[in-house]
Design a protein around this motif. Structure first.
Motif, short mmCIF file in Angstrom:
data_model
loop_
_atom_site.label_atom_id
_atom_site.label_comp_id
_atom_site.label_asym_id
_atom_site.label_seq_id
_atom_site.Cartn_x
_atom_site.Cartn_y
_atom_site.Cartn_z
N VAL B 242 26.81 -25.24 16.22
CA VAL B 242 25.16 -25.27 16.27
C VAL B 242 24.76 -25.46 17.74
O VAL B 242 25.46 -26.02 18.47
CB VAL B 242 24.79 -26.78 15.47
N GLY B 243 23.85 -24.36 17.85
CA GLY B 243 23.40 -24.26 19.21
C GLY B 243 23.86 -23.19 20.00
O GLY B 243 23.22 -22.70 21.10
N ASP B 244 24.84 -22.35 19.34
CA ASP B 244 25.32 -21.19 20.05
C ASP B 244 23.98 -20.21 20.31
O ASP B 244 23.34 -19.90 19.10
CB ASP B 244 26.27 -20.73 19.32
N GLU B 245 24.14 -19.62 21.37
CA GLU B 245 23.18 -18.39 21.45
C GLU B 245 23.47 -17.20 20.52
O GLU B 245 24.63 -16.84 20.65
CB GLU B 245 22.77 -18.00 22.97
N VAL B 246 22.60 -16.37 20.04
CA VAL B 246 23.07 -15.22 19.41
C VAL B 246 22.30 -13.89 20.23
O VAL B 246 20.83 -13.98 20.40
CB VAL B 246 22.50 -15.09 17.90
N VAL B 247 22.91 -12.92 20.86
CA VAL B 247 22.48 -11.84 21.61
C VAL B 247 23.07 -10.50 20.99
O VAL B 247 23.75 -10.68 20.26
CB VAL B 247 22.72 -12.20 23.05
N SER B 248 22.29 -9.56 21.53
CA SER B 248 22.67 -8.52 21.08
C SER B 248 24.11 -7.94 21.78
O SER B 248 24.18 -8.30 22.83
CB SER B 248 21.54 -7.22 21.57
N VAL B 249 24.74 -6.92 21.29
CA VAL B 249 25.94 -6.64 21.92
C VAL B 249 25.70 -5.22 22.59
O VAL B 249 24.88 -4.64 22.71
CB VAL B 249 27.17 -6.31 20.80
N ASP B 250 26.78 -4.98 23.42
CA ASP B 250 26.90 -3.69 24.25
C ASP B 250 26.97 -2.76 23.13
O ASP B 250 28.16 -2.72 22.50
CB ASP B 250 28.06 -3.73 25.31
N ALA B 251 26.21 -1.98 23.06
CA ALA B 251 26.25 -0.60 21.90
C ALA B 251 27.51 0.20 22.36
O ALA B 251 27.38 0.89 23.67
CB ALA B 251 25.02 0.01 21.91
N ALA B 252 28.39 0.52 21.57
CA ALA B 252 29.61 1.39 21.59
C ALA B 252 30.11 1.13 22.99
O ALA B 252 30.48 2.08 23.67
CB ALA B 252 28.98 2.77 21.54
N GLY B 253 30.33 -0.01 23.45
CA GLY B 253 30.93 -0.35 24.67
C GLY B 253 30.09 -0.17 25.98
O GLY B 253 30.68 -0.03 27.21
N ILE B 254 29.08 0.44 25.82
CA ILE B 254 28.24 0.85 26.83
C ILE B 254 27.28 -0.46 27.34
O ILE B 254 26.59 -1.19 26.57
CB ILE B 254 26.90 1.77 26.55
N GLY B 256 24.82 -2.57 28.46
CA GLY B 256 23.20 -2.27 28.55
C GLY B 256 22.48 -3.80 28.55
O GLY B 256 23.35 -4.71 28.60
N PRO B 257 21.20 -4.04 28.52
CA PRO B 257 20.59 -5.17 28.62
C PRO B 257 20.78 -6.13 27.28
O PRO B 257 20.99 -5.29 25.99
CB PRO B 257 19.00 -4.66 28.76
N ARG B 258 20.97 -7.04 27.41
CA ARG B 258 21.04 -7.94 26.31
C ARG B 258 19.80 -8.93 25.94
O ARG B 258 19.19 -9.23 26.72
CB ARG B 258 22.27 -8.83 26.36
N PHE B 259 19.65 -8.79 24.60
CA PHE B 259 18.49 -9.50 24.12
C PHE B 259 18.87 -10.56 23.19
O PHE B 259 19.89 -10.60 22.53
CB PHE B 259 17.56 -8.48 23.39
N SER B 260 17.84 -11.61 23.28
CA SER B 260 18.14 -12.89 22.45
C SER B 260 17.76 -12.79 20.83
O SER B 260 16.34 -12.12 20.80
CB SER B 260 17.72 -14.08 23.38
N TYR B 261 18.35 -13.00 20.07
CA TYR B 261 18.04 -12.97 18.71
C TYR B 261 17.67 -14.34 18.09
O TYR B 261 16.60 -14.53 17.23
CB TYR B 261 19.09 -12.47 17.76
N GLY B 262 18.36 -15.45 18.92
CA GLY B 262 17.83 -16.77 18.38
C GLY B 262 19.23 -17.72 18.49
O GLY B 262 20.03 -17.42 19.48
N ARG B 263 19.00 -18.79 17.97
CA ARG B 263 20.08 -19.87 18.01
C ARG B 263 20.62 -20.40 16.77
O ARG B 263 19.96 -20.17 15.61
CB ARG B 263 19.51 -20.98 18.76
N VAL B 264 21.96 -20.67 16.66
CA VAL B 264 22.71 -21.05 15.35
C VAL B 264 22.14 -22.34 15.24
O VAL B 264 22.23 -23.42 16.12
CB VAL B 264 24.28 -21.04 15.56
#
Lengths: 166, 316
Positions: B242-254, B256-264
Protein backbone atom coordinates in the motif's frame (compact mmCIF):
# COMPACT_ATOMS: atom_id res chain seq x y z
CA UNK A 1 -41.29 27.94 -40.25
CA UNK A 2 -39.72 31.35 -39.62
CA UNK A 3 -40.50 30.96 -35.94
CA UNK A 4 -38.78 27.57 -35.78
CA UNK A 5 -35.72 28.88 -37.62
CA UNK A 6 -35.49 31.96 -35.39
CA UNK A 7 -35.80 29.97 -32.18
CA UNK A 8 -33.28 27.37 -33.38
CA UNK A 9 -30.85 30.11 -34.41
CA UNK A 10 -31.19 31.93 -31.09
CA UNK A 11 -30.74 28.69 -29.16
CA UNK A 12 -27.68 27.82 -31.22
CA UNK A 13 -26.21 31.26 -30.55
CA UNK A 14 -26.93 30.88 -26.82
CA UNK A 15 -25.14 27.54 -26.80
CA UNK A 16 -22.15 29.11 -28.54
CA UNK A 17 -22.03 31.93 -26.00
CA UNK A 18 -22.26 29.54 -23.06
CA UNK A 19 -19.50 27.36 -24.50
CA UNK A 20 -17.26 30.29 -25.33
CA UNK A 21 -17.52 32.09 -21.98
CA UNK A 22 -18.42 29.58 -19.28
CA UNK A 23 -17.17 31.95 -16.57
CA UNK A 24 -19.41 34.76 -17.71
CA UNK A 25 -22.41 32.73 -18.83
CA UNK A 26 -22.79 29.52 -16.81
CA UNK A 27 -24.17 26.65 -18.81
CA UNK A 28 -27.91 26.85 -19.49
CA UNK A 29 -28.12 30.36 -18.05
CA UNK A 30 -28.98 31.81 -21.47
CA UNK A 31 -30.42 28.86 -23.31
CA UNK A 32 -33.13 28.24 -20.70
CA UNK A 33 -34.61 31.77 -20.76
CA UNK A 34 -34.40 31.78 -24.57
CA UNK A 35 -36.21 28.45 -24.92
CA UNK A 36 -38.81 29.24 -22.23
CA UNK A 37 -39.69 32.61 -23.72
CA UNK A 38 -39.51 31.02 -27.18
CA UNK A 39 -42.05 28.37 -26.17
CA UNK A 40 -44.38 30.99 -24.73
CA UNK A 41 -43.83 33.44 -27.58
CA UNK A 42 -45.85 31.45 -30.04
CA UNK A 43 -48.38 30.22 -27.53
CA UNK A 44 -49.23 27.18 -29.66
CA UNK A 45 -48.30 23.52 -29.79
CA UNK A 46 -45.59 24.46 -32.30
CA UNK A 47 -43.72 26.31 -29.55
CA UNK A 48 -43.81 23.25 -27.31
CA UNK A 49 -42.59 21.02 -30.12
CA UNK A 50 -39.72 23.26 -31.23
CA UNK A 51 -38.69 24.32 -27.71
CA UNK A 52 -38.94 20.80 -26.31
CA UNK A 53 -36.96 19.42 -29.25
CA UNK A 54 -34.25 22.03 -28.71
CA UNK A 55 -34.05 21.14 -25.03
CA UNK A 56 -33.62 17.49 -25.98
CA UNK A 57 -30.78 18.47 -28.34
CA UNK A 58 -29.25 20.52 -25.53
CA UNK A 59 -29.50 17.50 -23.24
CA UNK A 60 -27.77 15.35 -25.87
CA UNK A 61 -24.91 17.86 -25.95
CA UNK A 62 -24.71 18.24 -22.17
CA UNK A 63 -26.45 15.34 -20.45
CA UNK A 64 -27.24 15.80 -16.79
CA UNK A 65 -29.11 12.96 -15.18
CA UNK A 66 -32.24 11.76 -16.96
CA UNK A 67 -33.75 14.10 -19.61
CA UNK A 68 -36.53 15.30 -17.34
CA UNK A 69 -36.27 19.00 -18.11
CA UNK A 70 -37.77 18.91 -21.64
CA UNK A 71 -40.51 16.57 -20.42
CA UNK A 72 -41.50 18.62 -17.38
CA UNK A 73 -41.21 21.98 -19.09
CA UNK A 74 -43.28 20.86 -22.08
CA UNK A 75 -45.91 19.34 -19.81
CA UNK A 76 -46.20 22.42 -17.60
CA UNK A 77 -46.42 24.73 -20.61
CA UNK A 78 -49.02 22.46 -22.23
CA UNK A 79 -51.08 22.54 -19.01
CA UNK A 80 -50.71 26.29 -18.76
CA UNK A 81 -51.59 26.80 -22.41
CA UNK A 82 -54.71 24.64 -22.25
CA UNK A 83 -55.92 26.25 -19.03
CA UNK A 84 -55.20 29.77 -20.25
CA UNK A 85 -57.05 29.09 -23.45
CA UNK A 86 -60.07 27.87 -21.49
CA UNK A 87 -59.80 30.77 -19.04
CA UNK A 88 -59.54 33.30 -21.84
CA UNK A 89 -62.75 31.98 -23.29
CA UNK A 90 -64.38 32.26 -19.89
CA UNK A 91 -62.98 35.74 -19.34
CA UNK A 92 -64.27 36.79 -22.74
CA UNK A 93 -67.78 35.87 -21.60
CA UNK A 94 -67.64 36.83 -17.92
CA UNK A 95 -65.07 39.66 -17.90
CA UNK A 96 -62.93 38.05 -15.15
CA UNK A 97 -59.18 38.79 -15.17
CA UNK A 98 -56.37 36.26 -15.27
CA UNK A 99 -54.93 35.18 -11.92
CA UNK A 100 -51.28 35.01 -12.98
CA UNK A 101 -49.74 38.04 -14.70
CA UNK A 102 -48.05 37.25 -18.00
CA UNK A 103 -44.67 38.73 -17.03
CA UNK A 104 -44.20 36.41 -14.06
CA UNK A 105 -44.66 33.16 -15.94
CA UNK A 106 -41.25 32.88 -17.68
CA UNK A 107 -39.40 33.65 -14.44
CA UNK A 108 -41.45 31.05 -12.56
CA UNK A 109 -40.77 28.50 -15.29
CA UNK A 110 -37.06 29.36 -15.12
CA UNK A 111 -37.04 28.78 -11.35
CA UNK A 112 -38.82 25.49 -11.87
CA UNK A 113 -36.37 24.46 -14.61
CA UNK A 114 -33.41 25.30 -12.35
CA UNK A 115 -34.98 23.17 -9.63
CA UNK A 116 -35.46 20.24 -12.00
CA UNK A 117 -31.87 20.53 -13.24
CA UNK A 118 -30.57 20.71 -9.70
CA UNK A 119 -32.48 17.65 -8.57
CA UNK A 120 -31.50 15.61 -11.63
CA UNK A 121 -27.85 16.64 -11.32
CA UNK A 122 -27.49 16.38 -7.56
CA UNK A 123 -29.97 13.84 -6.19
CA UNK A 124 -28.57 14.46 -2.71
CA UNK A 125 -29.15 18.20 -2.71
CA UNK A 126 -28.53 18.84 0.98
CA UNK A 127 -25.13 17.12 0.93
CA UNK A 128 -23.93 19.18 -2.01
CA UNK A 129 -25.15 22.54 -0.67
CA UNK A 130 -21.69 24.16 -0.41
CA UNK A 131 -21.05 23.36 -4.08
CA UNK A 132 -24.57 24.01 -5.19
CA UNK A 133 -25.24 27.46 -3.76
CA UNK A 134 -22.44 29.38 -5.52
CA UNK A 135 -23.29 27.65 -8.78
CA UNK A 136 -26.96 28.51 -8.46
CA UNK A 137 -26.12 32.11 -7.55
CA UNK A 138 -23.92 32.35 -10.65
CA UNK A 139 -26.67 30.79 -12.75
CA UNK A 140 -29.42 33.11 -11.53
CA UNK A 141 -27.22 36.19 -11.79
CA UNK A 142 -27.23 35.72 -15.56
CA UNK A 143 -30.43 33.84 -16.31
CA UNK A 144 -32.93 35.98 -14.39
CA UNK A 145 -31.99 39.31 -16.07
CA UNK A 146 -31.95 37.59 -19.48
CA UNK A 147 -35.35 36.07 -18.76
CA UNK A 148 -36.83 39.40 -17.62
CA UNK A 149 -35.42 41.16 -20.67
CA UNK A 150 -36.80 38.57 -23.08
CA UNK A 151 -40.19 38.60 -21.32
CA UNK A 152 -40.33 42.37 -21.63
CA UNK A 153 -39.54 42.10 -25.34
CA UNK A 154 -42.26 39.45 -25.71
CA UNK A 155 -44.90 41.53 -23.94
CA UNK A 156 -43.92 44.76 -25.67
CA UNK A 157 -44.07 43.21 -29.13
CA UNK A 158 -47.55 41.91 -28.47
CA UNK A 159 -48.87 45.39 -27.62
CA UNK A 160 -48.53 46.90 -31.12
CA UNK A 161 -49.55 43.56 -32.64
CA UNK A 162 -46.12 42.42 -33.84
CA UNK A 163 -46.63 39.15 -32.05
CA UNK A 164 -49.79 37.17 -32.51
CA UNK A 165 -51.21 35.86 -29.27
CA UNK A 166 -53.57 32.99 -28.81
CA UNK B 1 -59.55 37.20 -27.35
CA UNK B 2 -59.05 33.79 -28.98
CA UNK B 3 -57.65 34.92 -32.28
CA UNK B 4 -56.24 31.58 -33.35
CA UNK B 5 -56.29 27.99 -32.14
CA UNK B 6 -53.48 26.76 -29.91
CA UNK B 7 -53.13 23.53 -31.86
CA UNK B 8 -52.67 20.27 -30.02
CA UNK B 9 -50.37 20.98 -27.05
CA UNK B 10 -50.74 17.48 -25.63
CA UNK B 11 -49.74 15.91 -28.92
CA UNK B 12 -46.64 18.15 -29.08
CA UNK B 13 -45.92 17.33 -25.45
CA UNK B 14 -46.17 13.60 -26.19
CA UNK B 15 -43.74 13.95 -29.10
CA UNK B 16 -41.25 15.74 -26.81
CA UNK B 17 -41.64 13.04 -24.16
CA UNK B 18 -40.98 10.34 -26.75
CA UNK B 19 -37.94 12.23 -28.04
CA UNK B 20 -36.58 12.62 -24.51
CA UNK B 21 -37.19 8.95 -23.75
CA UNK B 22 -35.39 7.93 -26.96
CA UNK B 23 -32.48 10.22 -26.09
CA UNK B 24 -32.32 8.82 -22.56
CA UNK B 25 -32.33 5.26 -23.86
CA UNK B 26 -29.61 6.03 -26.42
CA UNK B 27 -27.51 7.72 -23.74
CA UNK B 28 -27.79 4.71 -21.45
CA UNK B 29 -26.41 2.58 -24.30
CA UNK B 30 -23.67 5.12 -24.98
CA UNK B 31 -24.93 5.68 -28.49
CA UNK B 32 -24.92 9.44 -28.22
CA UNK B 33 -21.21 10.15 -27.79
CA UNK B 34 -20.59 10.37 -31.52
CA UNK B 35 -23.69 12.53 -32.01
CA UNK B 36 -22.51 14.77 -29.18
CA UNK B 37 -19.11 15.25 -30.76
CA UNK B 38 -20.72 16.05 -34.12
CA UNK B 39 -23.03 18.61 -32.49
CA UNK B 40 -20.21 20.19 -30.48
CA UNK B 41 -18.03 20.26 -33.58
CA UNK B 42 -20.84 22.02 -35.41
CA UNK B 43 -20.96 24.56 -32.58
CA UNK B 44 -17.20 25.06 -32.51
CA UNK B 45 -16.68 27.45 -35.46
CA UNK B 46 -19.15 29.87 -33.90
CA UNK B 47 -17.70 29.32 -30.44
CA UNK B 48 -14.17 29.97 -31.66
CA UNK B 49 -15.33 33.05 -33.56
CA UNK B 50 -17.03 34.43 -30.45
CA UNK B 51 -13.98 33.58 -28.33
CA UNK B 52 -11.68 35.35 -30.73
CA UNK B 53 -13.59 38.57 -30.08
CA UNK B 54 -12.79 38.43 -26.37
CA UNK B 55 -9.42 39.62 -25.01
CA UNK B 56 -6.97 36.74 -24.39
CA UNK B 57 -6.72 35.43 -20.86
CA UNK B 58 -3.39 35.99 -19.08
CA UNK B 59 -0.99 33.06 -19.40
CA UNK B 60 0.36 31.31 -16.38
CA UNK B 61 4.03 30.47 -16.42
CA UNK B 62 6.09 27.97 -14.52
CA UNK B 63 7.20 30.63 -12.08
CA UNK B 64 3.67 31.80 -11.45
CA UNK B 65 2.99 32.06 -7.73
CA UNK B 66 0.51 29.71 -6.19
CA UNK B 67 -2.68 31.68 -5.70
CA UNK B 68 -4.41 29.25 -3.39
CA UNK B 69 -3.43 26.53 -0.94
CA UNK B 70 -5.08 23.94 -3.16
CA UNK B 71 -3.06 25.04 -6.16
CA UNK B 72 0.11 25.08 -4.09
CA UNK B 73 -0.64 21.57 -2.87
CA UNK B 74 -1.21 20.44 -6.46
CA UNK B 75 2.15 21.85 -7.51
CA UNK B 76 3.96 20.25 -4.58
CA UNK B 77 2.25 16.93 -5.17
CA UNK B 78 3.24 17.05 -8.83
CA UNK B 79 6.84 17.85 -7.89
CA UNK B 80 6.87 14.98 -5.43
CA UNK B 81 5.65 12.55 -8.06
CA UNK B 82 8.15 13.88 -10.55
CA UNK B 83 11.06 13.42 -8.16
CA UNK B 84 9.87 9.98 -7.21
CA UNK B 85 9.66 8.83 -10.81
CA UNK B 86 12.95 10.50 -11.67
CA UNK B 87 14.61 8.75 -8.75
CA UNK B 88 13.34 5.35 -9.85
CA UNK B 89 14.28 6.04 -13.46
CA UNK B 90 17.83 7.02 -12.53
CA UNK B 91 18.22 3.93 -10.39
CA UNK B 92 17.03 1.81 -13.28
CA UNK B 93 19.43 3.52 -15.66
CA UNK B 94 22.29 3.07 -13.22
CA UNK B 95 21.54 -0.62 -12.99
CA UNK B 96 21.46 -0.92 -16.79
CA UNK B 97 24.72 1.03 -17.07
CA UNK B 98 26.40 -1.20 -14.55
CA UNK B 99 25.31 -4.23 -16.52
CA UNK B 100 26.46 -2.89 -19.87
CA UNK B 101 29.55 -1.00 -18.75
CA UNK B 102 31.83 -0.11 -21.62
CA UNK B 103 28.96 0.42 -24.06
CA UNK B 104 28.44 3.91 -25.38
CA UNK B 105 25.09 5.41 -24.45
CA UNK B 106 23.50 8.25 -26.29
CA UNK B 107 23.56 11.55 -24.44
CA UNK B 108 19.89 12.31 -25.01
CA UNK B 109 17.74 10.19 -22.74
CA UNK B 110 14.28 10.42 -24.26
CA UNK B 111 13.25 8.82 -27.53
CA UNK B 112 9.92 10.50 -27.40
CA UNK B 113 9.18 14.14 -26.99
CA UNK B 114 5.80 15.45 -26.17
CA UNK B 115 3.83 18.28 -27.57
CA UNK B 116 1.19 19.22 -25.07
CA UNK B 117 -2.05 20.64 -26.33
CA UNK B 118 -3.86 22.43 -23.56
CA UNK B 119 -7.61 22.19 -23.56
CA UNK B 120 -10.63 23.26 -21.58
CA UNK B 121 -13.24 20.88 -20.29
CA UNK B 122 -16.62 21.53 -21.82
CA UNK B 123 -19.79 21.31 -19.81
CA UNK B 124 -18.48 21.61 -16.29
CA UNK B 125 -19.65 25.02 -15.11
CA UNK B 126 -23.03 26.19 -13.99
CA UNK B 127 -25.71 23.73 -13.06
CA UNK B 128 -24.66 20.68 -15.08
CA UNK B 129 -21.84 18.59 -13.73
CA UNK B 130 -21.68 15.48 -15.79
CA UNK B 131 -18.55 13.64 -14.78
CA UNK B 132 -19.18 10.58 -16.88
CA UNK B 133 -18.71 12.49 -20.09
CA UNK B 134 -15.48 14.38 -20.17
CA UNK B 135 -15.36 16.51 -23.29
CA UNK B 136 -12.49 18.82 -24.15
CA UNK B 137 -12.27 21.58 -26.70
CA UNK B 138 -9.40 20.19 -28.76
CA UNK B 139 -9.53 17.84 -31.71
CA UNK B 140 -7.87 16.89 -34.96
CA UNK B 141 -7.52 20.57 -35.81
CA UNK B 142 -5.03 20.75 -32.91
CA UNK B 143 -3.10 17.71 -34.06
CA UNK B 144 -4.72 15.23 -31.67
CA UNK B 145 -5.14 11.60 -32.51
CA UNK B 146 -7.02 8.67 -31.11
CA UNK B 147 -5.76 7.05 -27.87
CA UNK B 148 -3.56 9.93 -26.74
CA UNK B 149 -3.17 10.51 -23.02
CA UNK B 150 -4.98 13.37 -21.34
CA UNK B 151 -3.14 14.89 -18.41
CA UNK B 152 -4.11 17.13 -15.57
CA UNK B 153 -2.85 20.63 -16.21
CA UNK B 154 -4.27 22.29 -13.12
CA UNK B 155 -1.03 22.46 -11.16
CA UNK B 156 1.45 23.93 -13.57
CA UNK B 157 0.94 25.07 -17.10
CA UNK B 158 2.67 22.30 -18.97
CA UNK B 159 2.93 23.60 -22.43
CA UNK B 160 2.55 27.18 -23.35
CA UNK B 161 5.20 27.13 -26.05
CA UNK B 162 8.57 28.75 -26.23
CA UNK B 163 7.19 32.13 -25.21
CA UNK B 164 7.01 30.93 -21.63
CA UNK B 165 10.33 29.10 -21.79
CA UNK B 166 8.72 25.69 -21.67
CA UNK B 167 10.04 23.18 -24.15
CA UNK B 168 8.58 19.83 -25.07
CA UNK B 169 10.32 17.11 -23.09
CA UNK B 170 10.90 19.42 -20.16
CA UNK B 171 11.32 17.41 -16.92
CA UNK B 172 8.23 19.01 -15.49
CA UNK B 173 6.24 16.66 -17.67
CA UNK B 174 7.33 13.75 -15.54
CA UNK B 175 4.99 12.89 -12.77
CA UNK B 176 2.00 14.64 -14.22
CA UNK B 177 -1.23 12.85 -13.42
CA UNK B 178 -3.16 11.08 -16.13
CA UNK B 179 -6.84 11.99 -16.34
CA UNK B 180 -7.78 9.67 -19.17
CA UNK B 181 -7.32 8.93 -22.82
CA UNK B 182 -8.79 10.38 -25.99
CA UNK B 183 -11.65 8.07 -26.81
CA UNK B 184 -13.46 9.75 -29.68
CA UNK B 185 -12.15 12.66 -31.58
CA UNK B 186 -13.73 15.41 -33.60
CA UNK B 187 -12.24 18.33 -35.45
CA UNK B 188 -12.46 20.74 -32.54
CA UNK B 189 -13.82 18.58 -29.74
CA UNK B 190 -12.73 15.27 -28.23
CA UNK B 191 -14.22 12.82 -25.81
CA UNK B 192 -12.02 11.62 -22.96
CA UNK B 193 -12.28 8.18 -21.42
CA UNK B 194 -11.45 8.69 -17.72
CA UNK B 195 -9.01 6.26 -16.14
CA UNK B 196 -11.74 5.02 -13.84
CA UNK B 197 -13.93 3.95 -16.77
CA UNK B 198 -14.25 0.15 -17.06
CA UNK B 199 -13.18 0.41 -20.72
CA UNK B 200 -9.89 2.06 -19.79
CA UNK B 201 -6.73 -0.03 -19.64
CA UNK B 202 -3.04 0.83 -19.72
CA UNK B 203 0.26 -0.86 -19.02
CA UNK B 204 1.73 0.44 -15.78
CA UNK B 205 4.68 -0.03 -13.50
CA UNK B 206 4.72 0.14 -9.74
CA UNK B 207 7.28 2.20 -7.90
CA UNK B 208 7.98 0.97 -4.43
CA UNK B 209 9.47 3.49 -2.09
CA UNK B 210 11.06 2.84 1.23
CA UNK B 211 12.69 5.40 3.50
CA UNK B 212 14.30 7.90 1.15
CA UNK B 213 14.64 5.62 -1.88
CA UNK B 214 12.42 4.49 -4.72
CA UNK B 215 12.70 1.27 -6.67
CA UNK B 216 10.95 0.33 -9.90
CA UNK B 217 8.71 -2.65 -9.27
CA UNK B 218 6.67 -5.03 -11.36
CA UNK B 219 4.52 -4.12 -14.34
CA UNK B 220 0.84 -4.85 -14.81
CA UNK B 221 -2.33 -3.77 -16.53
CA UNK B 222 -4.33 -0.93 -15.01
CA UNK B 223 -8.09 -1.17 -15.52
CA UNK B 224 -10.88 1.15 -14.49
CA UNK B 225 -13.54 -0.17 -12.13
CA UNK B 226 -15.97 2.73 -12.14
CA UNK B 227 -14.87 4.61 -9.04
CA UNK B 228 -11.25 3.51 -8.80
CA UNK B 229 -8.80 1.32 -10.71
CA UNK B 230 -7.24 -2.08 -10.25
CA UNK B 231 -4.08 -3.72 -11.49
CA UNK B 232 -4.10 -7.14 -13.07
CA UNK B 233 -1.43 -9.33 -14.58
CA UNK B 234 1.15 -8.81 -11.88
CA UNK B 235 3.44 -11.79 -11.21
CA UNK B 236 2.74 -13.77 -8.08
CA UNK B 237 6.32 -13.24 -6.95
CA UNK B 238 5.98 -9.44 -7.09
CA UNK B 239 6.23 -7.34 -4.00
CA UNK B 240 3.37 -4.86 -3.80
CA UNK B 241 2.57 -2.64 -0.86
CA UNK B 242 0.00 0.00 0.00
CA UNK B 243 1.36 3.40 -0.95
CA UNK B 244 3.26 2.24 -4.05
CA UNK B 245 3.10 4.73 -6.89
CA UNK B 246 1.62 3.62 -10.20
CA UNK B 247 3.24 5.15 -13.28
CA UNK B 248 3.20 4.61 -17.02
CA UNK B 249 5.77 2.27 -18.53
CA UNK B 250 8.26 2.92 -21.27
CA UNK B 251 6.33 1.99 -24.38
CA UNK B 252 8.00 -0.86 -26.32
CA UNK B 253 11.25 -0.28 -24.48
CA UNK B 254 11.48 3.32 -25.68
CA UNK B 255 12.40 5.66 -22.87
CA UNK B 256 9.75 8.33 -22.68
CA UNK B 257 8.11 10.61 -20.16
CA UNK B 258 6.38 8.84 -17.33
CA UNK B 259 3.08 9.88 -15.92
CA UNK B 260 1.42 9.11 -12.65
CA UNK B 261 -1.78 7.07 -12.55
CA UNK B 262 -2.22 7.02 -8.81
CA UNK B 263 -1.30 5.16 -5.68
CA UNK B 264 -1.99 1.67 -4.38
CA UNK B 265 -4.56 1.82 -1.59
CA UNK B 266 -5.19 -1.89 -1.23
CA UNK B 267 -2.91 -4.83 -1.98
CA UNK B 268 -3.93 -8.33 -1.00
CA UNK B 269 -2.40 -11.59 -2.04
CA UNK B 270 -5.12 -14.04 -2.85
CA UNK B 271 -4.87 -17.73 -2.19
CA UNK B 272 -5.06 -18.39 -5.94
CA UNK B 273 -1.64 -16.83 -6.33
CA UNK B 274 -2.86 -13.52 -7.69
CA UNK B 275 -2.61 -10.01 -6.38
CA UNK B 276 -5.73 -7.97 -5.76
CA UNK B 277 -4.47 -4.41 -6.18
CA UNK B 278 -6.75 -1.37 -5.92
CA UNK B 279 -5.43 1.98 -7.12
CA UNK B 280 -6.70 5.41 -6.17
CA UNK B 281 -6.37 7.74 -9.18
CA UNK B 282 -3.82 10.54 -8.77
CA UNK B 283 -6.45 13.03 -9.86
CA UNK B 284 -10.19 12.74 -9.87
CA UNK B 285 -11.97 13.79 -13.08
CA UNK B 286 -14.26 15.96 -10.93
CA UNK B 287 -11.32 18.03 -9.66
CA UNK B 288 -9.79 18.70 -13.04
CA UNK B 289 -10.26 22.16 -14.44
CA UNK B 290 -7.74 22.17 -17.25
CA UNK B 291 -6.17 19.34 -19.16
CA UNK B 292 -3.31 18.88 -21.58
CA UNK B 293 -3.17 16.22 -24.24
CA UNK B 294 0.22 14.61 -24.72
CA UNK B 295 0.96 14.27 -28.42
CA UNK B 296 4.13 12.16 -28.76
CA UNK B 297 6.70 12.63 -31.48
CA UNK B 298 10.07 11.06 -32.06
CA UNK B 299 13.10 12.86 -30.70
CA UNK B 300 15.22 13.46 -33.80
CA UNK B 301 18.32 14.35 -31.75
CA UNK B 302 18.15 11.07 -29.89
CA UNK B 303 17.68 9.18 -33.14
CA UNK B 304 20.66 10.99 -34.61
CA UNK B 305 22.86 10.12 -31.64
CA UNK B 306 21.79 6.48 -31.83
CA UNK B 307 22.59 6.37 -35.53
CA UNK B 308 26.03 7.88 -34.98
CA UNK B 309 26.68 5.43 -32.12
CA UNK B 310 25.79 2.51 -34.38
CA UNK B 311 28.01 3.84 -37.16
CA UNK B 312 30.92 4.22 -34.74
CA UNK B 313 30.43 0.71 -33.41
CA UNK B 314 30.28 -0.80 -36.91
CA UNK B 315 33.60 0.79 -37.95
CA UNK B 316 36.49 -1.72 -38.05
Amino acid sequence: MTYAFCLTGLTWFSLMLEQAFPDLFPYRSIILPVVIVGMLWDGTSRGILVGGGLLVVDWIIRPTGPPLLPVILSTVIAVFMTRRHARNRLAYHTGRRRQLPDWSLPVLLLLMAAGVLTITTWPDVTASFPVLLPRLALFFRTSVPVCILLTAVMLLTSEPGWRRIS
Amino acid sequence: MDRRPIGRPWLACTVVVLLAAAAGWAQSRRLLTDVRIVLLDALSPGRLAVMSLAPPSPKTTLSAPADSPKRERNILEQQRRRLLIENARLRNELRLLQRSSGHRRPTETDFLRLRLVEARILGRRGIPDSVKDLLIDAGTAHGLRHEELVLDASGIVLDRGTVDGVQPGHPVLYGTAVVGRIDRIGRWVSHVLPITDPKFSAEVQLIHHTAGTSHPGCTGLLEGTGNACRITGTPATASIAVGDEVVSVDAAGIIGPRFSYGRVIQAEFRSAGQWDVVVEPAVSPTDVTRVAVAVPRLNSRRLQSVRSAIQEDSRP
